[in-house]
Scaffold this active site. Structure first.
Site, PDB file in Angstrom:
ATOM      1  N   ASP A 365       0.877  -1.230   0.000  1.00 20.42           N
ATOM      2  CA  ASP A 365       0.000   0.000   0.000  1.00 20.42           C
ATOM      3  C   ASP A 365       0.885   1.241   0.000  1.00 20.42           C
ATOM      4  O   ASP A 365       1.656   1.336   0.902  1.00 20.42           O
ATOM      5  CB  ASP A 365      -0.937   0.054   1.143  1.00 20.42           C
ATOM      6  CG  ASP A 365      -2.089  -0.923   0.876  1.00 20.42           C
ATOM      7  OD1 ASP A 365      -2.646  -0.874  -0.218  1.00 20.42           O
ATOM      8  OD2 ASP A 365      -2.381  -1.657   1.782  1.00 20.42           O
ATOM      9  N   THR A 366       0.837   2.277  -0.784  1.00 14.21           N
ATOM     10  CA  THR A 366       1.782   3.142  -1.459  1.00 14.21           C
ATOM     11  C   THR A 366       1.130   4.473  -1.853  1.00 14.21           C
ATOM     12  O   THR A 366      -0.061   4.559  -2.022  1.00 14.21           O
ATOM     13  CB  THR A 366       2.274   2.415  -2.734  1.00 14.21           C
ATOM     14  OG1 THR A 366       2.841   1.179  -2.326  1.00 14.21           O
ATOM     15  CG2 THR A 366       3.281   3.220  -3.480  1.00 14.21           C
ATOM     16  N   THR A 367       1.989   5.468  -2.085  1.00 17.82           N
ATOM     17  CA  THR A 367       1.466   6.714  -2.634  1.00 17.82           C
ATOM     18  C   THR A 367       2.351   7.137  -3.786  1.00 17.82           C
ATOM     19  O   THR A 367       3.557   6.870  -3.788  1.00 17.82           O
ATOM     20  CB  THR A 367       1.385   7.816  -1.569  1.00 17.82           C
ATOM     21  OG1 THR A 367       0.548   8.882  -2.036  1.00 17.82           O
ATOM     22  CG2 THR A 367       2.752   8.384  -1.226  1.00 17.82           C
TER      23      THR A 367
END
Length: 555
Positions: A365-367
């Site tokens: 889970d990342t931006t």
């Protein structure tokens, strides 16, 4: 008179096309800079930095720091970072790998001594050294304009005074409650009243404000040698981890040369291993062996080609990817055109392949945010904790979670991704860049193993179907499922006819709602170097926006 009628007809046609379109948002169009992120206030913070004379790098760091405060499940100073930077005046591309290594003592033998025979996905033994702060430092030292401490003031403000939790962040937060409850510090910091903050609830993190202030005042030394480093080591030791002061002190990000392929008339760039950007390039090379489907990007024929190309590329990246400092990764072979032609020949135009093996190679889970400044320089940056809130371990007194990127190591000693001390794990986070003549695009779409196939779909939308960057980002997508094989996750917007035809071919489809966050969350900017105009796109699967820099209205 006839010329006037023709001109008016063309104008009316163009207006009608703009008013009757298949995507929801318009691009941001401006001669000034643009910052596109998954959180509006982060985009605003970056745009403000541009207005103060900052570079694309300065704006990206400021926006990224705010994202770490407002999307703590996705990213933060406890995670890793990769970046591609295009310098307009020299037409040169730079790549940065700021992914951290495993602690020296985190080995397969260490796990086996604990009776652990699979790689932990959470907890202290999934933690690797965070690379984000060192990555920011390398970028700023080379391309920054404003003072270092100025870049962190927006993030410090939001951490200290709070921010209203937006919709998507709340949803991820709520899903993360069981994991956060397992760690007392995570529970204290992130679960006020043992609950995820509600939509619109003001959330404050004064501990993180303190950590960011240390970084702003003392630079990266605070994180890798100073008070924050000491807190990381203490937290690890108390939980039976292996992190030492030396593991942090010796770490350094690395400048790397981007890898590329030509897709039709466009050159597409990714970063080399230990990331999986080569999977996106291989997928595009395989797709290039097929003509774009006349029925469009959401037709069953086009989706089938993309899905089958993805399976072949993913089988290869799983088999051959790893840390190139520990073994030779056959990048050139995997992204070569002849090899793609061999793989493409395996695709049955009428039937899904449910068991795809890696190819036999000749003798591995990342931006997300993108920034373009008024000079046309482009930053394509991705930063992540891996899973939501990473390892679920929060550093005591510092208000940030440590990533669980170590969960992507293998405990198979023969694997190129086998766990070893000071080795970097296989990485799923990849920034991207593409160009054709005077058109230069920085783009990325986060979401674990979703990323290479999402990149390929975006590129094909732009190149094969002439979509603008906003339409290409919004278009319905498919992604991988945990079951792999023929099971594919797909958005309902592809339409019932395509879903029915794909099912008949043997694809097992998990149909999601119109805009599913499982497809990742992307941003894009485009610089037209002839017209000197910038374009920005931010997709509706997230809380963000592409925000333009405002000109100086007063002399």
């Amino acid at each position: 008179m006839l010329k006037t009628i023709v001109a008016l007809t063309l104008i009316a046609a163009a207006s009608a096309t703009a008013q009757d379109r298949s995507y929801g948002r318009s691009m941001v169009v401006t001669p000034y800079g643009i910052v596109a992120t998954s959180y509006v206030q982060a985009s605003q913070a970056g745009a403000r930095i541009l207005e103060q004379g900052g570079s694309a790098i300065d704006a990206g760091i400021a926006a990224n720091a705010v994202l770490g405060v407002a999307e703590p499940m996705m990213n933060g100073i406890g995670g890793d970072l990769f970046a591609i930077y295009w310098e307009a005046k020299t037409d040169k591309l730079y790549g940065l790998n700021a992914s951290g290594w495993a602690p020296q003592g985190l080995t397969i033998d260490h796990l086996e001594a604990k009776g652990v025979h699979t790689m932990p996905q959470h907890g202290i033994d999934s933690v690797t050294v965070p690379g984000a702060v060192d990555g920011w430092t390398r970028l700023h030292d080379r391309f920054g304009k404003l003072g270092w401490s100025e870049l962190f003031q927006p993030a410090i403000f939001y951490a200290q005074h709070g921010y209203a939790v937006p919709e998507m962040a709340h949803a991820y937060w709520e899903d993360s409650v069981p994991g956060l409850m397992q760690n007392p510090e995570s529970r204290r910091v992130y679960l006020p009243g043992d609950k995820a903050p509600a939509i619109g609830q003001v959330f404050r993190n004064p501990d993180l404000a303190g950590a960011l202030t240390l970084i702003a005042n003392q630079g990266e030394a605070a994180f890798y040698k100073g008070e924050i480093a000491q807190a990381i080591v203490k937290t690890s030791t108390e939980l039976g981890g292996t992190m030492t002061a030396e593991d942090l002190n010796k770490y350094s990000a690395e400048w790397v040369e981007p890898i590329s392929t030509k897709y039709r008339d466009w050159t597409v760039y990714e970063l080399p291993p230990n990331g999986d950007g080569m999977a996106a390039l291989e997928m595009l090379n395989i797709m290039e062996n097929f003509k774009p489907a006349p029925a469009g990007p959401l037709s069953a024929a086009e989706l089938h080609t993309r899905i089958e190309s993805m399976k072949l590329a993913y089988a290869d990246v799983k088999a051959y990817d790893g840390d190139p400092r520990f073994g030779k990764i056959p990048v050139a072979a995997l992204i070569s055109k002849p090899y793609a032609a061999q793989r493409a020949a395996l695709i049955d135009a009428k039937r899904a392949n449910c068991e795809v093996a890696p190819g036999a190679l000749p003798r591995s889970d990342t931006t997300y945010l993108s920034v373009v400044d008024r000079d046309g320089n482009i930053l394509s940056l991705i930063q992540s904790n891996y899973s939501a809130f990473g390892s679920n371990v929060t550093v005591k007194g510092m208000g940030f979670a440590l990533q669980n990127r170590g969960g992507l190591f293998s405990v198979d000693r023969k694997s190129p991704d086998a766990l070893a001390g000071h080795k970097r794990p296989f990485h799923t986070i990849i920034p991207a860049f593409m160009e054709n003549g005077d058109q230069h695009i920085g783009f990325g779409i986060m979401g674990g193993m979703n990323q290479p196939l999402a990149h390929a779909q975006f590129v094909s939308n732009v190149v094969d179907y002439q979509m603008n960057i906003q339409a290409a980002m919004e278009a319905a997508r498919f992604t991988v499922s945990q079951k792999l094989g023929c099971t594919i996750v797909i958005e309902s917007r592809v339409g019932p006819a395509s879903i029915e035809q794909l099912t008949a071919m043997g694809h097992v489809l998990q149909v999601q709602k119109e805009y599913s966050s499982r497809m990742g969350r992307g941003q894009a900017v485009l610089h037209d170097s002839t017209a000197k105009i910038n374009y920005g796109a931010s997709e509706p699967r997230a809380d963000g926006a592409a925000v333009p820099e405002s000109p100086a209205f007063r002399h």
